[in-house]
Design a protein around this motif. Structure first.
Motif, PDB file in Angstrom:
ATOM      1  N   ILE A 105      18.986  -8.274 -33.913  1.00 23.36           N
ATOM      2  CA  ILE A 105      18.205  -7.061 -33.675  1.00 23.36           C
ATOM      3  C   ILE A 105      16.717  -7.356 -33.805  1.00 23.36           C
ATOM      4  CG2 ILE A 105      17.543  -4.892 -34.800  1.00 23.36           C
ATOM      5  CD1 ILE A 105      19.762  -4.502 -32.862  1.00 23.36           C
ATOM      6  N   PHE A 106      16.348  -8.124 -34.804  1.00 21.69           N
ATOM      7  CA  PHE A 106      14.942  -8.496 -34.992  1.00 21.69           C
ATOM      8  C   PHE A 106      14.378  -9.162 -33.743  1.00 21.69           C
ATOM      9  CE2 PHE A 106      12.347 -12.214 -36.770  1.00 21.69           C
ATOM     10  CZ  PHE A 106      11.134 -11.572 -36.560  1.00 21.69           C
ATOM     11  N   VAL A 107      15.092 -10.130 -33.219  1.00 24.92           N
ATOM     12  CA  VAL A 107      14.609 -10.880 -32.061  1.00 24.92           C
ATOM     13  C   VAL A 107      14.613 -10.028 -30.801  1.00 24.92           C
ATOM     14  CG1 VAL A 107      15.122 -12.836 -30.548  1.00 24.92           C
ATOM     15  CG2 VAL A 107      15.281 -13.109 -33.023  1.00 24.92           C
ATOM     16  N   LEU A 108      15.672  -9.277 -30.579  1.00 24.30           N
ATOM     17  CA  LEU A 108      15.822  -8.556 -29.318  1.00 24.30           C
ATOM     18  C   LEU A 108      14.975  -7.287 -29.263  1.00 24.30           C
ATOM     19  CD1 LEU A 108      19.624  -9.188 -28.907  1.00 24.30           C
ATOM     20  CD2 LEU A 108      17.791 -10.136 -27.483  1.00 24.30           C
ATOM     21  N   THR A 192      23.053   5.054 -41.201  1.00 26.83           N
ATOM     22  CA  THR A 192      22.269   5.276 -39.986  1.00 26.83           C
ATOM     23  C   THR A 192      21.032   6.099 -40.294  1.00 26.83           C
ATOM     24  OG1 THR A 192      24.337   5.284 -38.727  1.00 26.83           O
ATOM     25  CG2 THR A 192      22.353   5.985 -37.571  1.00 26.83           C
ATOM     26  N   ALA A 193      21.134   7.041 -41.211  1.00 24.61           N
ATOM     27  CA  ALA A 193      19.962   7.818 -41.607  1.00 24.61           C
ATOM     28  C   ALA A 193      18.893   6.913 -42.203  1.00 24.61           C
ATOM     29  CB  ALA A 193      20.359   8.914 -42.592  1.00 24.61           C
ATOM     30  N   VAL A 194      19.291   6.005 -43.070  1.00 27.74           N
ATOM     31  CA  VAL A 194      18.342   5.061 -43.655  1.00 27.74           C
ATOM     32  C   VAL A 194      17.733   4.189 -42.563  1.00 27.74           C
ATOM     33  CG1 VAL A 194      18.111   3.081 -45.199  1.00 27.74           C
ATOM     34  CG2 VAL A 194      19.497   5.039 -45.898  1.00 27.74           C
ATOM     35  N   PHE A 195      18.586   3.686 -41.687  1.00 31.18           N
ATOM     36  CA  PHE A 195      18.161   2.819 -40.587  1.00 31.18           C
ATOM     37  C   PHE A 195      17.124   3.509 -39.697  1.00 31.18           C
ATOM     38  CE2 PHE A 195      19.873   1.041 -36.307  1.00 31.18           C
ATOM     39  CZ  PHE A 195      18.754   0.228 -36.162  1.00 31.18           C
ATOM     40  N   VAL A 196      17.438   4.710 -39.237  1.00 31.15           N
ATOM     41  CA  VAL A 196      16.550   5.408 -38.305  1.00 31.15           C
ATOM     42  C   VAL A 196      15.257   5.834 -39.002  1.00 31.15           C
ATOM     43  CG1 VAL A 196      16.306   7.477 -36.866  1.00 31.15           C
ATOM     44  CG2 VAL A 196      18.425   6.138 -36.803  1.00 31.15           C
ATOM     45  N   PHE A 197      15.330   6.218 -40.253  1.00 32.78           N
ATOM     46  CA  PHE A 197      14.108   6.575 -40.973  1.00 32.78           C
ATOM     47  C   PHE A 197      13.177   5.370 -41.079  1.00 32.78           C
ATOM     48  CE2 PHE A 197      11.323   7.745 -44.441  1.00 32.78           C
ATOM     49  CZ  PHE A 197      11.138   9.111 -44.263  1.00 32.78           C
ATOM     50  N   VAL A 198      13.747   4.200 -41.344  1.00 32.45           N
ATOM     51  CA  VAL A 198      12.939   2.979 -41.397  1.00 32.45           C
ATOM     52  C   VAL A 198      12.325   2.693 -40.030  1.00 32.45           C
ATOM     53  CG1 VAL A 198      13.057   0.465 -41.672  1.00 32.45           C
ATOM     54  CG2 VAL A 198      14.155   1.951 -43.339  1.00 32.45           C
ATOM     55  N   VAL A 199      13.090   2.906 -38.963  1.00 29.67           N
ATOM     56  CA  VAL A 199      12.561   2.691 -37.612  1.00 29.67           C
ATOM     57  C   VAL A 199      11.349   3.587 -37.366  1.00 29.67           C
ATOM     58  CG1 VAL A 199      13.026   3.015 -35.163  1.00 29.67           C
ATOM     59  CG2 VAL A 199      14.714   1.871 -36.598  1.00 29.67           C
ATOM     60  N   VAL A 203       7.341   2.030 -36.985  1.00 29.30           N
ATOM     61  CA  VAL A 203       6.588   2.075 -35.726  1.00 29.30           C
ATOM     62  C   VAL A 203       5.560   3.200 -35.696  1.00 29.30           C
ATOM     63  CG1 VAL A 203       8.534   1.077 -34.482  1.00 29.30           C
ATOM     64  CG2 VAL A 203       8.285   3.562 -34.576  1.00 29.30           C
ATOM     65  N   ASP A 204       5.329   3.827 -36.844  1.00 24.56           N
ATOM     66  CA  ASP A 204       4.377   4.922 -36.919  1.00 24.56           C
ATOM     67  C   ASP A 204       2.968   4.342 -36.916  1.00 24.56           C
ATOM     68  OD1 ASP A 204       2.800   7.082 -37.487  1.00 24.56           O
ATOM     69  OD2 ASP A 204       4.094   7.871 -39.069  1.00 24.56           O
ATOM     70  N   ALA A 221      11.214  -5.447 -40.116  1.00 24.04           N
ATOM     71  CA  ALA A 221      11.738  -4.401 -40.993  1.00 24.04           C
ATOM     72  C   ALA A 221      13.027  -3.818 -40.441  1.00 24.04           C
ATOM     73  CB  ALA A 221      10.686  -3.301 -41.169  1.00 24.04           C
ATOM     74  N   ILE A 222      13.072  -3.622 -39.128  1.00 23.84           N
ATOM     75  CA  ILE A 222      14.272  -3.066 -38.491  1.00 23.84           C
ATOM     76  C   ILE A 222      15.434  -4.044 -38.618  1.00 23.84           C
ATOM     77  CG2 ILE A 222      15.240  -2.332 -36.276  1.00 23.84           C
ATOM     78  CD1 ILE A 222      12.317  -1.410 -35.581  1.00 23.84           C
ATOM     79  N   GLY A 223      15.173  -5.336 -38.393  1.00 23.46           N
ATOM     80  CA  GLY A 223      16.230  -6.327 -38.536  1.00 23.46           C
ATOM     81  C   GLY A 223      16.754  -6.415 -39.956  1.00 23.46           C
ATOM     82  N   ILE A 224      15.861  -6.316 -40.937  1.00 24.66           N
ATOM     83  CA  ILE A 224      16.293  -6.408 -42.334  1.00 24.66           C
ATOM     84  C   ILE A 224      17.150  -5.211 -42.723  1.00 24.66           C
ATOM     85  CG2 ILE A 224      15.467  -6.322 -44.723  1.00 24.66           C
ATOM     86  CD1 ILE A 224      13.122  -8.075 -43.863  1.00 24.66           C
ATOM     87  N   VAL A 225      16.781  -4.013 -42.264  1.00 25.90           N
ATOM     88  CA  VAL A 225      17.582  -2.854 -42.633  1.00 25.90           C
ATOM     89  C   VAL A 225      18.961  -2.914 -41.970  1.00 25.90           C
ATOM     90  CG1 VAL A 225      16.837  -1.229 -40.818  1.00 25.90           C
ATOM     91  CG2 VAL A 225      17.468  -0.375 -43.067  1.00 25.90           C
ATOM     92  N   VAL A 226      19.047  -3.461 -40.759  1.00 28.08           N
ATOM     93  CA  VAL A 226      20.355  -3.666 -40.133  1.00 28.08           C
ATOM     94  C   VAL A 226      21.184  -4.661 -40.947  1.00 28.08           C
ATOM     95  CG1 VAL A 226      21.521  -4.593 -38.094  1.00 28.08           C
ATOM     96  CG2 VAL A 226      19.599  -3.028 -37.818  1.00 28.08           C
ATOM     97  N   PHE A 227      20.558  -5.730 -41.389  1.00 31.12           N
ATOM     98  CA  PHE A 227      21.229  -6.715 -42.251  1.00 31.12           C
ATOM     99  C   PHE A 227      21.778  -6.048 -43.508  1.00 31.12           C
ATOM    100  CE2 PHE A 227      20.462  -9.436 -46.017  1.00 31.12           C
ATOM    101  CZ  PHE A 227      21.463 -10.371 -45.831  1.00 31.12           C
TER     102      PHE A 227
END
Length: 310
Positions: A105-108, A192-199, A203-204, A221-227
């Protein structure tokens, strides 16, 4: 940022509250024309396919390792005699699987960001639509391309490693034997709530003005939260937090047991987190939000057309 990704402002003045807002339903006109949306859709398609191939391919190839093969019922490393689905996601390869999902996810996301914003996930796309950051047309194109890409990625895994695919049932999401429907659904909603909030936070760019490193680190940050999400939920249900990931593997493996969980959970959790961030963190005066942007239209922010770019 490429000029083709910047929308034209659709309205000079806010419309009345109950009047339709063209920028939220229709795709605003921009300098790139319709090709901007086409390139964005293609980026979502190819990067989602690559995500499924890398991430779920890690699961299926891991079934060939000696310890996992034995746990799956194989006398040797060969998997011909293993029952379909015997190699479940919650195995000794947990760390490898979580890292594969997070790093891919981080790379893509980084690769797709300049084209589409790099959603690669219907839960994120729906959350951004509900927060009025993208139009309905763009959201529909993204979700369709994500689902199609996920099916192609999973089909490629099956073509490359048919034995591992069969042993792991294509890495399709399903509840572990000990997990209840409530456990799986609750985990998907919360994670998913944690994931999307981090997203949304990562990007803010409005808030990131005081810390210029944030846009650069957003994909990390997005890749780490997915991990981290996968460390928690792989032993529960294989961890979805992405309806496209679940849909692609379910179609190819024909594994539909409790599949609804992997749509309802991520969409509910993602929508709640996106709206919470939009209204409680982004706009709320108590947190110093940009109250002058209460009537912001999709694409009018300097952060770009999706406000999900690095």
């Amino acid at each position: 940022m490429p000029t083709g990704n910047v929308y034209a402002t659709t309205l000079d003045h806010p419309l009345p509250k109950n009047e339709a807002r063209p920028g939220w339903i229709r795709e605003p006109k921009g300098p790139g024309g319709p090709w901007t949306l086409v390139s964005a859709g293609l980026a979502e398609f190819f990067c989602t396919a690559a995500f499924l191939f890398i991430a779920t391919g890690t699961v299926t190839s891991g079934c060939h390792t000696a310890d996992t093969a034995r746990q799956s019922g194989a006398a040797t490393n060969e998997l011909e005699t293993v029952e379909p689905g015997a190699c479940f996601l919650g195995s000794t390869n947990l760390l490898n699987i979580a890292m594969a999902f997070g790093l891919s996810i981080f790379v893509l996301v980084y690769a797709a960001a300049s084209f589409s914003g790099g959603h690669l996930n219907p839960a994120i796309t729906i959350a951004f639509f509900l927060a009025r950051r993208i139009s309905l047309v763009r959201a529909a194109v993204y979700v369709a391309c994500q689902l199609a890409g996920a099916m192609v990625g999973s089909a490629l895994v099956r073509a490359v490693d048919p034995l591992g695919f069969r042993a792991a049932l294509g890495a399709a999401n399903r509840l572990n034997s000990w997990a209840s429907i409530g456990t799986g659904l609750g985990a998907e909603i919360i994670l998913t709530a944690v994931f999307v909030f981090v997203v949304f936070a990562a990007v803010d760019q409005t808030r990131g003005g005081n810390s210029a490193h944030l846009p650069v680190l957003a994909p990390l940050a997005i890749g780490i939260v997915v991990f981290l999400c996968h460390l928690v939920a792989v032993p529960i249900d294989g961890c979805s937090v992405n309806p496209a990931r679940s849909f692609g593997t379910a179609v190819v493996s024909r594994m539909w047991t409790h599949h609804w969980i992997f749509w309802v959970g991520p969409i509910v959790g993602g929508a709640a987190a996106g709206l919470l961030y939009e209204h409680a963190a982004y706009r709320a005066p108590i947190f110093g939000g940009p109250v002058e942007k209460l009537h912001r239209e999709p694409g009018t922010s300097p952060a770009g057309p999706q406000e999900y770019t690095v």
